[in-house]
Design an enzyme around this catalytic site. Structure first.
Site, mmCIF file in Angstrom:
data_model
loop_
_atom_site.group_PDB
_atom_site.id
_atom_site.type_symbol
_atom_site.label_atom_id
_atom_site.label_comp_id
_atom_site.label_asym_id
_atom_site.label_seq_id
_atom_site.Cartn_x
_atom_site.Cartn_y
_atom_site.Cartn_z
ATOM 1 N N GLY A 108 0.808 -1.216 0.000
ATOM 2 C CA GLY A 108 0.000 0.000 0.000
ATOM 3 C C GLY A 108 0.844 1.270 0.000
ATOM 4 O O GLY A 108 2.074 1.226 0.064
ATOM 5 N N LEU A 109 0.154 2.391 -0.052
ATOM 6 C CA LEU A 109 0.818 3.699 -0.127
ATOM 7 C C LEU A 109 1.797 3.896 1.037
ATOM 8 O O LEU A 109 2.962 4.255 0.843
ATOM 9 C CB LEU A 109 -0.261 4.800 -0.118
ATOM 10 C CG LEU A 109 0.207 6.234 -0.176
ATOM 11 C CD1 LEU A 109 0.995 6.525 -1.451
ATOM 12 C CD2 LEU A 109 -0.995 7.186 -0.076
ATOM 13 N N LEU A 110 1.349 3.652 2.250
ATOM 14 C CA LEU A 110 2.226 3.822 3.413
ATOM 15 C C LEU A 110 3.190 2.649 3.545
ATOM 16 O O LEU A 110 4.388 2.850 3.797
ATOM 17 C CB LEU A 110 1.382 3.954 4.696
ATOM 18 C CG LEU A 110 2.196 4.042 5.985
ATOM 19 C CD1 LEU A 110 3.104 5.274 5.995
ATOM 20 C CD2 LEU A 110 1.279 4.056 7.205
ATOM 21 N N ASP A 144 -3.766 -13.390 3.216
ATOM 22 C CA ASP A 144 -5.072 -12.754 3.429
ATOM 23 C C ASP A 144 -5.243 -12.585 4.935
ATOM 24 O O ASP A 144 -5.446 -13.552 5.662
ATOM 25 C CB ASP A 144 -6.186 -13.629 2.852
ATOM 26 C CG ASP A 144 -7.566 -13.018 3.100
ATOM 27 O OD1 ASP A 144 -7.646 -11.931 3.726
ATOM 28 O OD2 ASP A 144 -8.552 -13.632 2.671
ATOM 29 N N ALA A 164 -5.458 -1.927 5.752
ATOM 30 C CA ALA A 164 -6.828 -1.519 6.088
ATOM 31 C C ALA A 164 -7.550 -1.194 4.797
ATOM 32 O O ALA A 164 -6.922 -0.989 3.753
ATOM 33 C CB ALA A 164 -6.809 -0.274 6.983
ATOM 34 N N TYR A 212 -15.808 4.918 7.618
ATOM 35 C CA TYR A 212 -14.373 4.612 7.653
ATOM 36 C C TYR A 212 -13.778 5.024 9.001
ATOM 37 O O TYR A 212 -13.097 4.238 9.663
ATOM 38 C CB TYR A 212 -13.656 5.327 6.510
ATOM 39 C CG TYR A 212 -12.150 5.383 6.666
ATOM 40 C CD1 TYR A 212 -11.389 4.225 6.632
ATOM 41 C CD2 TYR A 212 -11.497 6.605 6.878
ATOM 42 C CE1 TYR A 212 -10.006 4.280 6.801
ATOM 43 C CE2 TYR A 212 -10.125 6.666 7.035
ATOM 44 C CZ TYR A 212 -9.381 5.500 6.998
ATOM 45 O OH TYR A 212 -8.018 5.558 7.172
HETATM 46 N N1 LIG Z 1 -3.829 7.017 2.729
HETATM 47 C C1 LIG Z 1 -4.182 7.954 3.602
HETATM 48 O O1 LIG Z 1 -4.357 9.145 3.235
HETATM 49 C C2 LIG Z 1 -4.352 7.606 5.055
HETATM 50 C C3 LIG Z 1 -4.668 8.638 5.958
HETATM 51 C C4 LIG Z 1 -4.800 8.351 7.314
HETATM 52 C C5 LIG Z 1 -4.625 7.043 7.753
HETATM 53 N N2 LIG Z 1 -4.354 6.046 6.863
HETATM 54 C C6 LIG Z 1 -4.181 4.681 7.384
HETATM 55 O O2 LIG Z 1 -2.870 4.263 7.050
HETATM 56 C C7 LIG Z 1 -2.836 2.844 6.854
HETATM 57 C C8 LIG Z 1 -2.210 2.561 5.513
HETATM 58 O O3 LIG Z 1 -3.025 3.136 4.513
HETATM 59 P P1 LIG Z 1 -2.609 3.133 2.974
HETATM 60 O O4 LIG Z 1 -2.977 4.450 2.446
HETATM 61 O O5 LIG Z 1 -1.214 2.634 2.814
HETATM 62 O O6 LIG Z 1 -3.632 2.043 2.408
HETATM 63 P P2 LIG Z 1 -3.676 1.436 0.951
HETATM 64 O O7 LIG Z 1 -2.722 2.123 0.049
HETATM 65 O O8 LIG Z 1 -5.119 1.378 0.551
HETATM 66 O O9 LIG Z 1 -3.146 -0.053 1.160
HETATM 67 C C9 LIG Z 1 -3.932 -0.975 1.862
HETATM 68 C C10 LIG Z 1 -3.089 -2.189 2.129
HETATM 69 O O10 LIG Z 1 -3.897 -3.139 2.842
HETATM 70 C C11 LIG Z 1 -3.699 -4.403 2.221
HETATM 71 N N3 LIG Z 1 -4.858 -5.267 2.369
HETATM 72 C C12 LIG Z 1 -6.141 -4.963 2.080
HETATM 73 N N4 LIG Z 1 -6.919 -6.055 2.320
HETATM 74 C C13 LIG Z 1 -6.088 -7.034 2.768
HETATM 75 C C14 LIG Z 1 -6.297 -8.397 3.170
HETATM 76 N N5 LIG Z 1 -7.503 -8.972 3.181
HETATM 77 N N6 LIG Z 1 -5.212 -9.104 3.556
HETATM 78 C C15 LIG Z 1 -3.984 -8.555 3.527
HETATM 79 N N7 LIG Z 1 -3.737 -7.277 3.186
HETATM 80 C C16 LIG Z 1 -4.793 -6.544 2.796
HETATM 81 C C17 LIG Z 1 -3.468 -4.089 0.749
HETATM 82 O O11 LIG Z 1 -2.836 -5.188 0.130
HETATM 83 P P3 LIG Z 1 -3.072 -5.524 -1.434
HETATM 84 O O12 LIG Z 1 -3.268 -4.218 -2.140
HETATM 85 O O13 LIG Z 1 -1.825 -6.257 -1.815
HETATM 86 O O14 LIG Z 1 -4.295 -6.373 -1.502
HETATM 87 C C18 LIG Z 1 -2.566 -2.858 0.868
HETATM 88 O O15 LIG Z 1 -1.237 -3.243 1.070
HETATM 89 C C19 LIG Z 1 -4.291 2.389 6.996
HETATM 90 O O16 LIG Z 1 -4.476 1.931 8.309
HETATM 91 C C20 LIG Z 1 -5.105 3.651 6.771
HETATM 92 O O17 LIG Z 1 -6.335 3.590 7.458
HETATM 93 C C21 LIG Z 1 -4.187 6.296 5.525
#
Ligand SMILES: NC(=O)c1ccc[n+]([C@@H]2O[C@H](COP(=O)([O-])OP(=O)(O)OC[C@H]3O[C@@H](n4cnc5c(N)ncnc54)[C@H](OP(=O)(O)O)[C@@H]3O)[C@@H](O)[C@H]2O)c1
Length: 296
Positions: free
Chosen positions: A15-17, A48, A72, A136
Protein backbone atom coordinates in the site's frame (compact mmCIF):
# COMPACT_ATOMS: atom_id res chain seq x y z
CA UNK A 1 14.73 -5.65 24.43
CA UNK A 2 17.90 -7.24 23.01
CA UNK A 3 20.43 -5.38 20.86
CA UNK A 4 19.99 -7.72 17.86
CA UNK A 5 18.65 -6.28 14.61
CA UNK A 6 14.90 -6.13 15.18
CA UNK A 7 12.64 -8.17 12.92
CA UNK A 8 9.72 -6.10 11.69
CA UNK A 9 6.57 -7.51 10.11
CA UNK A 10 4.75 -4.90 8.02
CA UNK A 11 1.16 -5.53 6.95
CA UNK A 12 -0.20 -3.57 4.01
CA UNK A 13 3.32 -3.54 2.54
CA UNK A 14 1.98 -3.09 -1.01
CA UNK A 15 0.00 0.00 0.00
CA UNK A 16 0.82 3.70 -0.13
CA UNK A 17 2.23 3.82 3.41
CA UNK A 18 3.49 0.24 3.60
CA UNK A 19 5.78 0.68 0.57
CA UNK A 20 7.47 3.64 2.26
CA UNK A 21 7.79 1.74 5.54
CA UNK A 22 9.49 -1.16 3.77
CA UNK A 23 11.84 1.24 1.93
CA UNK A 24 12.84 3.30 4.98
CA UNK A 25 13.16 0.31 7.34
CA UNK A 26 15.38 -1.51 4.83
CA UNK A 27 17.53 1.62 4.48
CA UNK A 28 17.94 1.51 8.26
CA UNK A 29 18.98 -2.14 8.05
CA UNK A 30 16.03 -3.55 9.96
CA UNK A 31 15.13 -7.17 9.18
CA UNK A 32 11.85 -6.52 7.35
CA UNK A 33 9.09 -8.88 6.22
CA UNK A 34 6.36 -7.28 4.13
CA UNK A 35 2.89 -8.78 3.81
CA UNK A 36 0.52 -8.02 0.96
CA UNK A 37 -2.53 -9.62 -0.56
CA UNK A 38 -3.74 -8.83 -4.10
CA UNK A 39 -0.51 -6.95 -4.96
CA UNK A 40 1.93 -9.41 -3.39
CA UNK A 41 4.88 -9.14 -5.75
CA UNK A 42 8.56 -10.00 -5.48
CA UNK A 43 9.90 -9.62 -1.95
CA UNK A 44 6.46 -9.60 -0.32
CA UNK A 45 4.68 -12.49 1.40
CA UNK A 46 1.10 -13.11 0.30
CA UNK A 47 -1.36 -13.41 3.17
CA UNK A 48 -5.07 -12.75 3.43
CA UNK A 49 -5.17 -11.12 6.84
CA UNK A 50 -8.85 -11.92 7.23
CA UNK A 51 -7.85 -15.60 7.36
CA UNK A 52 -7.05 -15.46 11.06
CA UNK A 53 -5.71 -19.01 11.27
CA UNK A 54 -3.20 -18.28 8.51
CA UNK A 55 -2.22 -15.02 10.25
CA UNK A 56 -1.60 -16.81 13.55
CA UNK A 57 0.57 -19.44 11.84
CA UNK A 58 2.56 -16.78 9.99
CA UNK A 59 3.21 -14.59 13.02
CA UNK A 60 4.13 -17.58 15.20
CA UNK A 61 6.52 -18.80 12.51
CA UNK A 62 8.19 -15.41 11.83
CA UNK A 63 8.20 -14.26 15.48
CA UNK A 64 8.75 -10.56 14.66
CA UNK A 65 9.91 -8.17 17.38
CA UNK A 66 7.50 -5.57 15.97
CA UNK A 67 4.40 -5.62 13.82
CA UNK A 68 3.51 -2.45 11.96
CA UNK A 69 -0.10 -2.96 11.05
CA UNK A 70 -0.82 -0.71 8.06
CA UNK A 71 -3.30 -2.89 6.17
CA UNK A 72 -6.83 -1.52 6.09
CA UNK A 73 -9.65 -0.59 3.77
CA UNK A 74 -9.63 3.21 3.55
CA UNK A 75 -11.41 4.08 0.30
CA UNK A 76 -14.82 5.54 1.34
CA UNK A 77 -16.79 3.94 -1.52
CA UNK A 78 -15.32 0.52 -0.68
CA UNK A 79 -16.10 1.00 3.01
CA UNK A 80 -19.69 1.85 2.07
CA UNK A 81 -20.22 -0.95 -0.44
CA UNK A 82 -18.31 -3.63 1.49
CA UNK A 83 -19.00 -2.58 5.05
CA UNK A 84 -19.03 -6.09 6.61
CA UNK A 85 -15.75 -7.02 4.92
CA UNK A 86 -14.29 -3.66 6.01
CA UNK A 87 -15.24 -4.30 9.64
CA UNK A 88 -13.62 -7.74 9.44
CA UNK A 89 -10.37 -6.28 8.06
CA UNK A 90 -10.21 -2.95 9.86
CA UNK A 91 -11.51 -4.00 13.27
CA UNK A 92 -11.55 -7.73 13.99
CA UNK A 93 -8.35 -8.48 12.07
CA UNK A 94 -6.51 -5.65 13.82
CA UNK A 95 -7.65 -7.09 17.16
CA UNK A 96 -6.61 -10.59 16.14
CA UNK A 97 -3.13 -9.51 15.03
CA UNK A 98 -2.69 -7.51 18.24
CA UNK A 99 -3.73 -10.51 20.38
CA UNK A 100 -1.29 -12.87 18.66
CA UNK A 101 1.45 -10.24 18.87
CA UNK A 102 0.90 -9.74 22.59
CA UNK A 103 0.85 -13.48 23.29
CA UNK A 104 4.24 -14.07 21.64
CA UNK A 105 5.86 -10.90 23.01
CA UNK A 106 5.87 -8.92 19.78
CA UNK A 107 5.12 -5.18 19.93
CA UNK A 108 2.43 -3.87 17.62
CA UNK A 109 2.19 -0.35 16.19
CA UNK A 110 -1.25 0.04 14.70
CA UNK A 111 -1.93 2.77 12.14
CA UNK A 112 -5.03 4.89 12.60
CA UNK A 113 -6.34 8.18 11.28
CA UNK A 114 -7.34 11.76 12.08
CA UNK A 115 -10.80 10.80 10.75
CA UNK A 116 -11.61 9.52 14.26
CA UNK A 117 -12.27 13.22 15.04
CA UNK A 118 -15.18 15.40 13.90
CA UNK A 119 -12.90 18.34 13.10
CA UNK A 120 -14.86 20.91 15.12
CA UNK A 121 -12.28 21.73 17.82
CA UNK A 122 -8.67 21.27 16.71
CA UNK A 123 -5.96 20.68 17.60
CA UNK A 124 -6.97 17.34 19.09
CA UNK A 125 -4.97 15.88 21.96
CA UNK A 126 -4.45 12.11 21.87
CA UNK A 127 -7.01 11.67 24.66
CA UNK A 128 -9.60 14.04 23.14
CA UNK A 129 -13.11 12.74 22.61
CA UNK A 130 -13.46 11.00 19.26
CA UNK A 131 -16.52 11.46 17.09
CA UNK A 132 -15.97 9.99 13.64
CA UNK A 133 -18.28 11.35 10.94
CA UNK A 134 -17.77 8.56 8.42
CA UNK A 135 -18.09 4.79 8.46
CA UNK A 136 -14.37 4.61 7.65
CA UNK A 137 -13.52 6.77 10.69
CA UNK A 138 -15.77 4.63 12.89
CA UNK A 139 -14.06 1.41 11.82
CA UNK A 140 -10.66 2.93 12.56
CA UNK A 141 -11.76 4.13 16.00
CA UNK A 142 -13.12 0.65 16.73
CA UNK A 143 -9.84 -0.82 15.48
CA UNK A 144 -7.91 1.25 18.04
CA UNK A 145 -10.16 -0.07 20.81
CA UNK A 146 -9.86 -3.65 19.54
CA UNK A 147 -6.05 -3.42 19.57
CA UNK A 148 -5.69 -1.73 22.96
CA UNK A 149 -8.19 -4.15 24.57
CA UNK A 150 -5.96 -7.15 23.89
CA UNK A 151 -2.46 -5.62 23.78
CA UNK A 152 -1.97 -3.10 26.59
CA UNK A 153 1.56 -2.32 25.38
CA UNK A 154 0.39 -1.56 21.83
CA UNK A 155 1.07 1.79 20.20
CA UNK A 156 -1.50 3.47 18.00
CA UNK A 157 -0.19 6.03 15.50
CA UNK A 158 -2.88 8.35 14.14
CA UNK A 159 -1.86 10.00 10.90
CA UNK A 160 -3.35 12.59 8.51
CA UNK A 161 -4.03 12.41 4.78
CA UNK A 162 -1.00 10.96 3.01
CA UNK A 163 0.82 11.56 -0.22
CA UNK A 164 3.95 10.01 -1.66
CA UNK A 165 5.18 8.07 -4.69
CA UNK A 166 1.91 6.70 -6.06
CA UNK A 167 1.18 3.81 -8.41
CA UNK A 168 -1.72 5.84 -9.84
CA UNK A 169 -2.73 9.43 -9.10
CA UNK A 170 -6.02 8.29 -7.54
CA UNK A 171 -4.13 6.33 -4.87
CA UNK A 172 -3.85 9.42 -2.65
CA UNK A 173 -6.45 12.07 -1.90
CA UNK A 174 -3.66 14.60 -2.46
CA UNK A 175 -2.03 13.33 -5.66
CA UNK A 176 -5.42 12.81 -7.34
CA UNK A 177 -5.66 16.63 -7.44
CA UNK A 178 -3.04 16.68 -10.19
CA UNK A 179 -5.59 15.09 -12.55
CA UNK A 180 -7.98 17.94 -11.73
CA UNK A 181 -5.25 20.51 -12.32
CA UNK A 182 -4.11 18.94 -15.61
CA UNK A 183 -7.62 18.64 -17.01
CA UNK A 184 -8.84 21.72 -18.81
CA UNK A 185 -12.34 21.21 -17.41
CA UNK A 186 -13.69 23.97 -15.14
CA UNK A 187 -14.15 22.38 -11.72
CA UNK A 188 -14.45 23.41 -8.10
CA UNK A 189 -12.22 22.03 -5.36
CA UNK A 190 -12.74 22.31 -1.60
CA UNK A 191 -11.35 25.44 -0.03
CA UNK A 192 -13.24 24.59 3.15
CA UNK A 193 -11.83 21.48 4.86
CA UNK A 194 -8.43 22.02 6.47
CA UNK A 195 -5.84 19.27 6.12
CA UNK A 196 -2.30 18.70 7.36
CA UNK A 197 -0.92 16.32 4.72
CA UNK A 198 2.08 14.12 5.45
CA UNK A 199 4.60 12.54 3.13
CA UNK A 200 4.67 8.76 3.59
CA UNK A 201 8.45 8.84 4.12
CA UNK A 202 7.92 11.14 7.11
CA UNK A 203 5.48 8.68 8.66
CA UNK A 204 7.86 5.79 7.96
CA UNK A 205 10.69 7.71 9.65
CA UNK A 206 8.45 8.42 12.64
CA UNK A 207 7.67 4.71 12.90
CA UNK A 208 11.38 3.86 12.67
CA UNK A 209 12.14 6.34 15.46
CA UNK A 210 9.40 4.82 17.63
CA UNK A 211 10.82 1.33 17.09
CA UNK A 212 14.35 2.54 17.84
CA UNK A 213 13.22 4.16 21.10
CA UNK A 214 11.38 1.03 22.22
CA UNK A 215 14.49 -1.01 21.37
CA UNK A 216 16.45 1.29 23.67
CA UNK A 217 14.00 0.49 26.49
CA UNK A 218 11.71 3.55 26.30
CA UNK A 219 8.23 2.90 27.57
CA UNK A 220 6.01 3.73 24.59
CA UNK A 221 2.40 2.59 24.57
CA UNK A 222 -1.03 4.04 23.88
CA UNK A 223 -1.98 6.67 21.35
CA UNK A 224 0.49 8.85 19.40
CA UNK A 225 -0.40 11.33 16.69
CA UNK A 226 1.21 13.04 13.75
CA UNK A 227 -0.15 15.81 11.53
CA UNK A 228 1.92 17.46 8.80
CA UNK A 229 3.22 20.91 9.79
CA UNK A 230 1.42 22.87 7.04
CA UNK A 231 -2.34 23.35 7.11
CA UNK A 232 -3.99 23.59 3.72
CA UNK A 233 -7.23 23.06 1.87
CA UNK A 234 -7.37 20.97 -1.27
CA UNK A 235 -7.54 24.22 -3.21
CA UNK A 236 -4.31 25.35 -1.51
CA UNK A 237 -2.73 22.05 -2.59
CA UNK A 238 -3.83 22.70 -6.18
CA UNK A 239 -2.22 26.15 -6.04
CA UNK A 240 1.00 24.62 -4.67
CA UNK A 241 1.05 22.07 -7.53
CA UNK A 242 0.34 24.85 -10.00
CA UNK A 243 3.32 26.82 -8.64
CA UNK A 244 5.85 23.99 -8.63
CA UNK A 245 4.94 22.71 -12.11
CA UNK A 246 4.00 26.07 -13.67
CA UNK A 247 0.57 24.72 -14.61
CA UNK A 248 -2.43 27.02 -15.10
CA UNK A 249 -5.08 26.77 -12.36
CA UNK A 250 -7.59 29.38 -13.54
CA UNK A 251 -10.11 26.69 -14.56
CA UNK A 252 -10.37 25.59 -10.91
CA UNK A 253 -12.53 27.51 -8.48
CA UNK A 254 -12.52 27.26 -4.69
CA UNK A 255 -15.60 25.67 -3.13
CA UNK A 256 -16.68 26.63 0.36
CA UNK A 257 -19.15 23.78 0.80
CA UNK A 258 -18.93 21.59 3.91
CA UNK A 259 -19.26 17.80 3.85
CA UNK A 260 -21.30 15.89 6.44
CA UNK A 261 -18.85 12.97 6.39
CA UNK A 262 -15.53 14.81 6.31
CA UNK A 263 -14.10 16.56 9.38
CA UNK A 264 -13.60 20.32 8.92
CA UNK A 265 -10.21 20.49 10.64
CA UNK A 266 -8.93 17.32 12.33
CA UNK A 267 -5.45 18.66 13.09
CA UNK A 268 -3.90 16.59 15.84
CA UNK A 269 -1.64 17.65 18.67
CA UNK A 270 1.76 16.05 18.05
CA UNK A 271 3.41 16.71 21.42
CA UNK A 272 3.33 13.02 22.39
CA UNK A 273 5.91 12.45 19.66
CA UNK A 274 7.81 15.73 19.75
CA UNK A 275 8.31 15.32 23.52
CA UNK A 276 10.15 12.10 22.61
CA UNK A 277 12.26 14.01 20.08
CA UNK A 278 10.36 12.51 17.14
CA UNK A 279 9.33 14.80 14.26
CA UNK A 280 9.63 14.49 10.49
CA UNK A 281 8.08 16.89 8.02
CA UNK A 282 8.85 17.34 4.34
CA UNK A 283 7.85 20.76 3.06
CA UNK A 284 4.73 20.18 0.98
CA UNK A 285 6.00 21.88 -2.16
CA UNK A 286 9.24 19.88 -2.07
CA UNK A 287 7.52 16.56 -1.38
CA UNK A 288 4.78 16.99 -3.95
CA UNK A 289 7.24 18.16 -6.62
CA UNK A 290 9.34 15.03 -6.20
CA UNK A 291 6.35 12.64 -6.05
CA UNK A 292 4.48 14.04 -9.02
CA UNK A 293 7.36 14.80 -11.39
CA UNK A 294 6.87 11.52 -13.27
CA UNK A 295 3.17 12.31 -13.83
CA UNK A 296 3.72 15.69 -15.49
N1 LIG B 1 -3.83 7.02 2.73
C1 LIG B 1 -4.18 7.95 3.60
O1 LIG B 1 -4.36 9.14 3.24
C2 LIG B 1 -4.35 7.61 5.06
C3 LIG B 1 -4.67 8.64 5.96
C4 LIG B 1 -4.80 8.35 7.31
C5 LIG B 1 -4.62 7.04 7.75
N2 LIG B 1 -4.35 6.05 6.86
C6 LIG B 1 -4.18 4.68 7.38
O2 LIG B 1 -2.87 4.26 7.05
C7 LIG B 1 -2.84 2.84 6.85
C8 LIG B 1 -2.21 2.56 5.51
O3 LIG B 1 -3.03 3.14 4.51
P1 LIG B 1 -2.61 3.13 2.97
O4 LIG B 1 -2.98 4.45 2.45
O5 LIG B 1 -1.21 2.63 2.81
O6 LIG B 1 -3.63 2.04 2.41
P2 LIG B 1 -3.68 1.44 0.95
O7 LIG B 1 -2.72 2.12 0.05
O8 LIG B 1 -5.12 1.38 0.55
O9 LIG B 1 -3.15 -0.05 1.16
C9 LIG B 1 -3.93 -0.97 1.86
C10 LIG B 1 -3.09 -2.19 2.13
O10 LIG B 1 -3.90 -3.14 2.84
C11 LIG B 1 -3.70 -4.40 2.22
N3 LIG B 1 -4.86 -5.27 2.37
C12 LIG B 1 -6.14 -4.96 2.08
N4 LIG B 1 -6.92 -6.05 2.32
C13 LIG B 1 -6.09 -7.03 2.77
C14 LIG B 1 -6.30 -8.40 3.17
N5 LIG B 1 -7.50 -8.97 3.18
N6 LIG B 1 -5.21 -9.10 3.56
C15 LIG B 1 -3.98 -8.55 3.53
N7 LIG B 1 -3.74 -7.28 3.19
C16 LIG B 1 -4.79 -6.54 2.80
C17 LIG B 1 -3.47 -4.09 0.75
O11 LIG B 1 -2.84 -5.19 0.13
P3 LIG B 1 -3.07 -5.52 -1.43
O12 LIG B 1 -3.27 -4.22 -2.14
O13 LIG B 1 -1.83 -6.26 -1.81
O14 LIG B 1 -4.29 -6.37 -1.50
C18 LIG B 1 -2.57 -2.86 0.87
O15 LIG B 1 -1.24 -3.24 1.07
C19 LIG B 1 -4.29 2.39 7.00
O16 LIG B 1 -4.48 1.93 8.31
C20 LIG B 1 -5.10 3.65 6.77
O17 LIG B 1 -6.34 3.59 7.46
C21 LIG B 1 -4.19 6.30 5.52
Amino acid sequence: MSSKVPRILVTGASGLLGRAVIKIFKQKNFDVIGLAFSRAGPGLVKCDLTDHEAVTTLIERERPDFIIHAAAERFPDMVESRYEETCLLNIRTAGHIAAVAYRIGSRIIHISTDYVFDGKSPPYKADAVCNPLSKYGSTKLESEKAVLAVAPNACILRIPVLYGPVERLGESAVTCLLDVLKSKKPQSVSHHDQRCPAHVDDIANILADMVALIMKGANLSGIYQWSGREKMTKYDMILAMSRVFSLPHQHISPSHAASPIRPYDPEMDVSGLTDLGIAHHTKFEDGIKECLARWI
